[in-house]
Design a protein around this motif. Structure first.
Motif, PDB file in Angstrom:
ATOM      1  N   ARG A 173       0.840  -1.180   0.000  1.00  0.00           N
ATOM      2  CA  ARG A 173       0.000   0.000   0.000  1.00  0.00           C
ATOM      3  C   ARG A 173       0.892   1.252   0.000  1.00  0.00           C
ATOM      4  N   ARG A 174       2.105   1.057   0.495  1.00  0.00           N
ATOM      5  CA  ARG A 174       3.029   2.184   0.583  1.00  0.00           C
ATOM      6  C   ARG A 174       3.724   2.420  -0.751  1.00  0.00           C
ATOM      7  N   ARG A 175       3.708   3.637  -1.220  1.00  0.00           N
ATOM      8  CA  ARG A 175       4.421   3.974  -2.453  1.00  0.00           C
ATOM      9  C   ARG A 175       5.835   4.374  -2.079  1.00  0.00           C
ATOM     10  N   LYS A 176       6.783   3.849  -2.829  1.00  0.00           N
ATOM     11  CA  LYS A 176       8.163   4.218  -2.541  1.00  0.00           C
ATOM     12  C   LYS A 176       8.592   5.348  -3.455  1.00  0.00           C
ATOM     13  N   ARG A 177       9.505   6.145  -2.962  1.00  0.00           N
ATOM     14  CA  ARG A 177      10.020   7.274  -3.735  1.00  0.00           C
ATOM     15  C   ARG A 177      10.859   6.802  -4.911  1.00  0.00           C
TER      16      ARG A 177
ATOM     17  N   SER B  88       6.479  -3.053  -9.005  1.00  0.00           N
ATOM     18  CA  SER B  88       5.342  -2.145  -8.871  1.00  0.00           C
ATOM     19  C   SER B  88       4.481  -2.550  -7.685  1.00  0.00           C
ATOM     20  N   ALA B  89       4.275  -3.853  -7.563  1.00  0.00           N
ATOM     21  CA  ALA B  89       3.457  -4.353  -6.457  1.00  0.00           C
ATOM     22  C   ALA B  89       4.076  -3.985  -5.117  1.00  0.00           C
ATOM     23  N   ASN B  90       5.380  -3.792  -5.111  1.00  0.00           N
ATOM     24  CA  ASN B  90       6.063  -3.402  -3.887  1.00  0.00           C
ATOM     25  C   ASN B  90       6.146  -1.882  -3.732  1.00  0.00           C
ATOM     26  N   GLY B  91       5.463  -1.176  -4.615  1.00  0.00           N
ATOM     27  CA  GLY B  91       5.366   0.264  -4.447  1.00  0.00           C
ATOM     28  C   GLY B  91       6.402   1.090  -5.178  1.00  0.00           C
ATOM     29  N   TYR B  92       7.281   0.435  -5.927  1.00  0.00           N
ATOM     30  CA  TYR B  92       8.287   1.209  -6.673  1.00  0.00           C
ATOM     31  C   TYR B  92       7.660   1.814  -7.921  1.00  0.00           C
ATOM     32  N   GLN B  93       8.252   2.913  -8.366  1.00  0.00           N
ATOM     33  CA  GLN B  93       7.853   3.474  -9.648  1.00  0.00           C
ATOM     34  C   GLN B  93       8.779   2.879 -10.691  1.00  0.00           C
ATOM     35  N   VAL B  94       8.243   2.011 -11.501  1.00  0.00           N
ATOM     36  CA  VAL B  94       9.067   1.249 -12.435  1.00  0.00           C
ATOM     37  C   VAL B  94       8.767   1.627 -13.874  1.00  0.00           C
ATOM     38  N   ALA B  95       9.823   1.804 -14.664  1.00  0.00           N
ATOM     39  CA  ALA B  95       9.637   1.984 -16.102  1.00  0.00           C
ATOM     40  C   ALA B  95      10.412   0.898 -16.829  1.00  0.00           C
TER      41      ALA B  95
ATOM     42  N   GLN C 171      16.990   6.253  -9.789  1.00  0.00           N
ATOM     43  CA  GLN C 171      18.034   6.027  -8.793  1.00  0.00           C
ATOM     44  C   GLN C 171      18.511   4.592  -8.816  1.00  0.00           C
ATOM     45  N   ARG C 172      17.672   3.738  -9.400  1.00  0.00           N
ATOM     46  CA  ARG C 172      18.048   2.341  -9.399  1.00  0.00           C
ATOM     47  C   ARG C 172      17.884   1.780 -10.805  1.00  0.00           C
ATOM     48  N   LEU C 173      18.932   1.139 -11.299  1.00  0.00           N
ATOM     49  CA  LEU C 173      18.901   0.577 -12.640  1.00  0.00           C
ATOM     50  C   LEU C 173      18.984  -0.934 -12.570  1.00  0.00           C
ATOM     51  N   ILE C 174      18.149  -1.587 -13.353  1.00  0.00           N
ATOM     52  CA  ILE C 174      18.220  -3.042 -13.454  1.00  0.00           C
ATOM     53  C   ILE C 174      18.331  -3.399 -14.924  1.00  0.00           C
ATOM     54  N   ASP C 175      19.364  -4.182 -15.261  1.00  0.00           N
ATOM     55  CA  ASP C 175      19.550  -4.640 -16.637  1.00  0.00           C
ATOM     56  C   ASP C 175      19.425  -6.154 -16.684  1.00  0.00           C
ATOM     57  N   LEU C 176      18.736  -6.649 -17.669  1.00  0.00           N
ATOM     58  CA  LEU C 176      18.724  -8.091 -17.931  1.00  0.00           C
ATOM     59  C   LEU C 176      19.636  -8.351 -19.109  1.00  0.00           C
ATOM     60  N   PHE C 177      20.664  -9.168 -18.888  1.00  0.00           N
ATOM     61  CA  PHE C 177      21.611  -9.488 -19.953  1.00  0.00           C
ATOM     62  C   PHE C 177      21.622 -10.976 -20.240  1.00  0.00           C
ATOM     63  N   GLY C 178      22.089 -11.309 -21.414  1.00  0.00           N
ATOM     64  CA  GLY C 178      22.329 -12.706 -21.741  1.00  0.00           C
ATOM     65  C   GLY C 178      23.660 -13.133 -21.148  1.00  0.00           C
ATOM     66  N   PRO C 179      23.917 -14.433 -21.119  1.00  0.00           N
ATOM     67  CA  PRO C 179      25.137 -14.951 -20.485  1.00  0.00           C
ATOM     68  C   PRO C 179      26.408 -14.508 -21.205  1.00  0.00           C
ATOM     69  N   ASP C 180      26.262 -14.130 -22.471  1.00  0.00           N
ATOM     70  CA  ASP C 180      27.444 -13.698 -23.221  1.00  0.00           C
ATOM     71  C   ASP C 180      27.921 -12.317 -22.754  1.00  0.00           C
TER      72      ASP C 180
END
Length: 556
Positions: A120-124, A159-166, A331-340
């Motif tokens: 229920r809590r939105r994170k910054r 998103s379900a955890n309240g983060y603003q995700v793009a 503020q937070r970056l997440i990348d999905l990469f292949g094993p190469d």
RNA sequence: GCGCCCGUAGCUCAGCUGGAUAGAGCGCUGGACUUCGAAUCCAAAGGUCGCAGGUUCAAAUCCUGCCGGGCGCGCCA
């Protein structure tokens, strides 16, 4: 939202345990300080109660763990919602809760509906999730499909955890590969015009460019021959990108933004990054090239950013791109990469740290490859040679839901064996339908009830809940309450396959329950009680499937 | 050679911030549809958790070494 009821209870229990420990400490029984955060977990096995803790085993003391546990248990027994507390060898404390507590929880699940399980809590914190980002030089393959399914689900969980995700797709729409693509298309174009042609070495020889060339011939005959290579590069890229967008949208994976490398290169981002690194003294010249001192930041060696021919390596614009992400306020970056790209991670992190960003602000998840099988037969693939199964074909063959099911059923860092034959089967051998079937079944029970004129919409009465007393019913209730904690945990680990596992278990319990007990019977109140439970199951199945991006069909 | 990932039931895999009898699906064997959906359910069989040490009251889980499989180690992207 993690249930307030459960949270409050956990707080009460923790407090009671803490008081107990403090008392023991004062009396001098403890040989070391007890942990700040006292472990308390939902029991997996019903014989261990509803909640359990192993604190008594964790601390060093002059008393035996069992004796400690017994002292702590006394305090716990005073809590209102606690039915009973058992101490078991070698020192576990198992807490059994009153039934009534679970009925209140179910009521709360029903009330929350779609929101149950969501924070229920939105994170910054603004998070940017980048995934797929396949070069627009050919169709998306199943390897990209896995990333797509995973990225979408991770974004949903965050998103379900309240983060603003793009969600963003990085388009490598310029450079050597794109040149090669254009040359390859031009060659194919000449081929369909029956002119001499040759596909460049390391070019793209797949079937899709032949198709495109045929189309060009039909529309323009030979009029395009006068155009240069860039024209063909551009044309091929534009068409492929539009196909990629369509494939992803058919897979029900939707991006918030598409970031073009061409535009990045037109901007001053790359120059700025190089200037900044130079200013900080992390850039030097050697052999006519510009090197970044990445070894200062944990990389195994320094890396070239600008080659002696004055062009950038792949690395340079990529640093610019990541810097740009921060500049856009993430503020937070997440990348999905292949094993190469595994070995690439240290240098990327090095660059970001050198630029002054915190090392943990970037998480890279390596998604392992997928091997396709047709029964026992392994299908070999290669994008360049044009030998592959496309994501499009996969969706057509087995459907988006089944494909996602298989992609999400294993942890990302494990190699995935995808059996096409099994996935195609529309039968009980195919596990993909199990959860959806449970949902459809719940849906159909509710429908049957409505037809019988039984409604539980209005005025839910607490006494009905007390009719839920079978151990199967209690077990299902337990499962429902694990859901919010699961989502919360996954927001931290970024792993989503446990949801699938959990839904599988819930569906299983529900199926068994259904087979053993009659939901709709002559007993009106019992019927209502059971319908409420079915509703609860339906809510959790639906919310869970939604997070995974898998549809919840009302009929199958 | 160095780095990352994987090694758990016949097969495909969960479990791995240490915990109480190691789980699921498929496959195999035997059963269950006149009643809310049998894409389901019930029952049974099936495991030295790759191997060897170590830490611990407690190890599939943590540490070390080894074995087997995959991937990566470019002025490629």
């Amino acid at each position: 939202m993690v249930s307030d009821l459960m949270e409050n209870l956990k707080k009460q229990i923790s407090l009671s345990l803490k008081e107990g420990m403090e008392k023991l400490e004062k009396e001098g029984f403890l040989k070391a300080p007890f942990p700040e955060k006292i472990p308390l977990s939902l029991s997996v096995n019903s014989q261990f109660g509803d909640l359990s803790t192993n604190v008594a085993l964790q601390v060093k003391s002059g008393k035996s763990p069992i004796a400690l546990a017994n002292i702590l248990a006394e305090g716990l027994r005073k809590i209102t919602s606690v039915e009973n507390v058992e101490v078991k060898e070698p020192g576990f404390i198992n807490i059994f809760l009153k039934r009534q507590f679970f009925y209140r929880l179910l009521f709360s699940v029903l009330k929350q509906g779609d929101k149950f399980g969501l924070s229920r809590r939105r994170k910054r914190e603004k998070v940017l999730l980048e995934f797929v980002s396949a070069n627009p030089t050919g169709p998306l393959t199943i390897a990209h499909g896995r990333q797509a399914a995973l990225g979408e689900a991770i974004a949903n969980v965050l998103s379900a955890n309240g983060y603003q995700v793009a969600k963003e797709y990085y388009l490598n729409d310029t450079g050597v590969q794109i040149d090669l693509l254009g040359e390859s298309l031009l060659a194919r174009y000449r081929e369909v015009l029956t002119l001499p042609f040759s596909i460049p070495e390391d070019g793209y020889s797949g079937e899709y460019l032949k198709e495109m060339a045929k189309d060009l011939k039909e529309k323009y005959q030979d009029k395009l021959l006068a155009k240069g290579k860039d024209f063909f590069s551009n044309l091929a890229t534009v068409r492929i990108i539009s196909q990629i967008r369509k494939d992803l949208s058919d897979f029900r994976v939707n991006f918030d933004s598409w970031f073009s490398e061409t535009k990045l290169r037109q901007s001053s981002s790359i120059k700025n990054v190089l200037a900044k690194l130079k200013e900080k003294g992390y850039l030097y010249q050697k052999g006519g090239a510009f090197w970044f001192k990445s070894s200062l930041f944990g990389d195994e060696k320094d890396r070239v950013l600008k080659k002696s021919d004055d062009t950038y390596t792949y690395f340079a614009p990529d640093i610019g791109y990541h810097q740009n992400k921060y500049e856009r306020g993430y503020q937070r970056l997440i990348d999905l990469f292949g094993p190469d790209h595994d070995g690439y991670v240290p240098r990327l992190k090095a660059a970001l740290v050198a630029l002054g960003y915190p090392v943990n602000s970037l998480s890279v998840l390596i998604v392992q490859l997928t091997t396709l099988y047709q029964g026992k037969k392994k299908l070999q693939m290669s994008t360049r040679k044009g030998k592959f199964i496309t994501l499009r074909e996969l969706i057509q063959e087995v459907g988006a839901d089944v494909a996602k099911y298989f992609f999400l059923s294993r942890k990302p860092q494990s190699h995935l064996d995808f059996d096409l034959e099994l996935a195609k089967k529309n039968s009980l051998e195919n596990p993909a339908y199990y959860i959806q079937y449970a949902y459809a079944r719940a849906e159909s029970i509710m429908k049957f009830a409505r037809e019988k004129g039984i409604s539980v919409k209005r005025r839910i009465k607490l006494p009905w809940f007390f009719l839920l007393s079978e151990k199967e019913e209690i077990a299902i209730l337990h499962l429902l309450f694990r859901f919010p904690y699961l989502i919360e945990a996954e927001g931290k680990t970024l792993e989503v396959h446990p949801i699938l596992k959990f839904l599988q278990e819930l569906a299983g319990n529900f199926h068994s329950y259904y087979a053993k007990f009659r939901i709709i019977s002559e007993d009106k109140d019992l019927t209502r009680a059971r319908l409420l439970l079915v509703k609860g199951v339906r809510i959790v199945l639906k919310n869970g499937l939604k997070l995974l991006g898998i549809s919840a069909p009302e009929k199958m």
